[in-house]
Enzyme design. Structure first.
Site, PDB file in Angstrom:
ATOM      1  N   LYS A  40       1.095  -1.380  -0.179  1.00 21.66           N
ATOM      2  CA  LYS A  40      -0.138   0.034  -0.324  1.00 21.66           C
ATOM      3  C   LYS A  40       0.483   0.991  -0.210  1.00 21.66           C
ATOM      4  O   LYS A  40       0.398   2.173  -0.628  1.00 21.66           O
ATOM      5  CB  LYS A  40      -0.644   0.133   1.637  1.00 21.66           C
ATOM      6  CG  LYS A  40      -1.839  -1.368   1.708  1.00 21.66           C
ATOM      7  CD  LYS A  40      -2.604  -1.087   2.336  1.00 21.66           C
ATOM      8  CE  LYS A  40      -2.985  -2.166   3.631  1.00 21.66           C
ATOM      9  NZ  LYS A  40      -3.070  -1.379   4.816  1.00 21.66           N
ATOM     10  N   ASP A 100      14.791  -1.350   0.591  1.00 17.63           N
ATOM     11  CA  ASP A 100      15.315  -0.962   1.802  1.00 17.63           C
ATOM     12  C   ASP A 100      16.587  -2.463   1.828  1.00 17.63           C
ATOM     13  O   ASP A 100      16.872  -2.025   1.013  1.00 17.63           O
ATOM     14  CB  ASP A 100      13.883  -1.070   3.042  1.00 17.63           C
ATOM     15  CG  ASP A 100      14.695  -1.304   4.531  1.00 17.63           C
ATOM     16  OD1 ASP A 100      15.583  -0.775   4.642  1.00 17.63           O
ATOM     17  OD2 ASP A 100      13.415  -1.830   5.247  1.00 17.63           O
ATOM     18  N   ASP A 156       3.792   3.829   6.300  1.00 22.27           N
ATOM     19  CA  ASP A 156       3.154   3.597   7.841  1.00 22.27           C
ATOM     20  C   ASP A 156       3.898   3.414   8.957  1.00 22.27           C
ATOM     21  O   ASP A 156       5.218   2.364   8.600  1.00 22.27           O
ATOM     22  CB  ASP A 156       1.947   2.549   7.690  1.00 22.27           C
ATOM     23  CG  ASP A 156       2.227   1.203   7.195  1.00 22.27           C
ATOM     24  OD1 ASP A 156       3.222   0.890   6.125  1.00 22.27           O
ATOM     25  OD2 ASP A 156       2.041   0.394   8.122  1.00 22.27           O
TER      26      ASP A 156
HETATM   27  P1  IMP Z   1      12.588  -3.876   1.014  1.00 21.91           P
HETATM   28  O1  IMP Z   1      11.447  -5.356   0.491  1.00 21.91           O
HETATM   29  O2  IMP Z   1      13.090  -3.749   2.802  1.00 21.91           O
HETATM   30  O3  IMP Z   1      13.239  -3.665   0.275  1.00 21.91           O
HETATM   31  O4  IMP Z   1      11.669  -3.111   2.086  1.00 21.91           O
HETATM   32  C1  IMP Z   1       9.988  -3.590   1.257  1.00 21.91           C
HETATM   33  C2  IMP Z   1       8.806  -2.579   1.964  1.00 21.91           C
HETATM   34  O5  IMP Z   1       9.147  -2.152   3.720  1.00 21.91           O
HETATM   35  C3  IMP Z   1       9.119  -1.589   2.004  1.00 21.91           C
HETATM   36  O6  IMP Z   1       7.886  -1.146   0.623  1.00 21.91           O
HETATM   37  C4  IMP Z   1       8.009  -0.673   2.945  1.00 21.91           C
HETATM   38  O7  IMP Z   1       6.736  -0.869   2.773  1.00 21.91           O
HETATM   39  C5  IMP Z   1       8.858  -0.936   3.943  1.00 21.91           C
HETATM   40  N1  IMP Z   1       9.616  -0.231   4.580  1.00 21.91           N
HETATM   41  C6  IMP Z   1      10.957  -0.158   4.798  1.00 21.91           C
HETATM   42  N2  IMP Z   1      11.972   0.593   5.631  1.00 21.91           N
HETATM   43  C7  IMP Z   1      10.542   1.174   6.292  1.00 21.91           C
HETATM   44  C8  IMP Z   1      10.829   2.230   6.973  1.00 21.91           C
HETATM   45  O8  IMP Z   1      11.642   2.952   6.888  1.00 21.91           O
HETATM   46  N3  IMP Z   1       8.934   3.028   6.570  1.00 21.91           N
HETATM   47  C9  IMP Z   1       8.193   2.407   6.804  1.00 21.91           C
HETATM   48  N4  IMP Z   1       8.033   1.347   5.953  1.00 21.91           N
HETATM   49  C10 IMP Z   1       9.828   0.910   5.356  1.00 21.91           C
HETATM   50 MG    MG Z   2       5.204  -1.398   1.258  1.00 19.89          MG
END
Ligand code: IMP
Ligand code: MG
Length: 175
Positions: A40, A100, A156
């Site tokens: 979302k 991330d 969020d």
């Molecule tokens: P990744 O798969 O670790 O690259 O990150 C995926 C998801 O983690 C992102 O689309 C965010 O929804 C969530 N996310 C990562 N870091 C943060 C943060 O600092 N605040 C809020 N959501 C985060």
């Molecule tokens: Mg996300």
């Protein structure tokens, strides 16, 4: 609870999104693509970005959930993907709020390439490079952020703060 401390203002974000849109337009150069919004968190960024794009695109959605109510990923992302026929033989731009660990993007990219996408690029409002599980650079991104949990502009914490018009740092006591 204290309000999140602002890191990026609404004006900074607005100006940067207009620049990203020009970069995306230049990249696709008139060729249509699928703008795949990862629900979302990316809805706020994507809705601003798409209104700045001049290049033709088709809108599709994917859903990923890796965080639950915590501030750390809970295992591999749980993906809900579009109809495979929508992505076959298409260029796909994945739009997400933040890059991330990179796990969500990599999982989506694998799925898209398995289903015959012509190319897969990633566009993120934020980049948190310190947390990557594998070396990866975003194709397009707005701002680099430090290794703190950020909220607002769609992001969020346990479903709170998505409506903040700026990006802020989650107060320590909320983590
Ligand atoms: P990744 O798969 O670790 O690259 O990150 C995926 C998801 O983690 C992102 O689309 C965010 O929804 C969530 N996310 C990562 N870091 C943060 C943060 O600092 N605040 C809020 N959501 C985060
Ligand atoms: Mg996300």
């Amino acid at each position: 609870m204290n309000a999140p401390a602002p890191l990026l203002t609404a004006r900074q974000i607005e100006a940067r999104i207009a620049q990203i849109a020009r970069e995306v337009d230049r990249h696709y150069d008139g060729e249509t693509f699928i703008l795949l919004v990862v629900l979302k968190g990316a809805v706020v960024f994507a809705s601003d970005l798409m209104r700045q794009l001049r290049n033709p695109f088709e809108l599709e959605f994917a859903r990923s959930r890796s965080y639950g109510d915590s501030t750390g990923p809970e295992g591999s992302p749980n993906l809900v993907v579009p109809d495979p026929e929508k992505v076959a033989d298409k260029h796909v731009l994945v739009v997400d709020d933040i890059l991330d660990t990179g796990n969500t993007f990599l999982a989506l990219k694998d799925w898209l390439l398995e289903h015959e996408a012509l190319s897969v690029r990633g566009c993120f409002l934020l980049d948190k490079p310190t947390r990557r599980t594998a070396p990866m650079k975003p194709d397009f991104f707005g701002f680099e952020v430090p290794d703190v949990f950020v909220v607002g502009f769609g992001l969020d914490h346990a479903e709170h703060f998505r409506n903040l018009p700026f990006i802020g740092r989650l107060p320590e006591e909320a983590v």
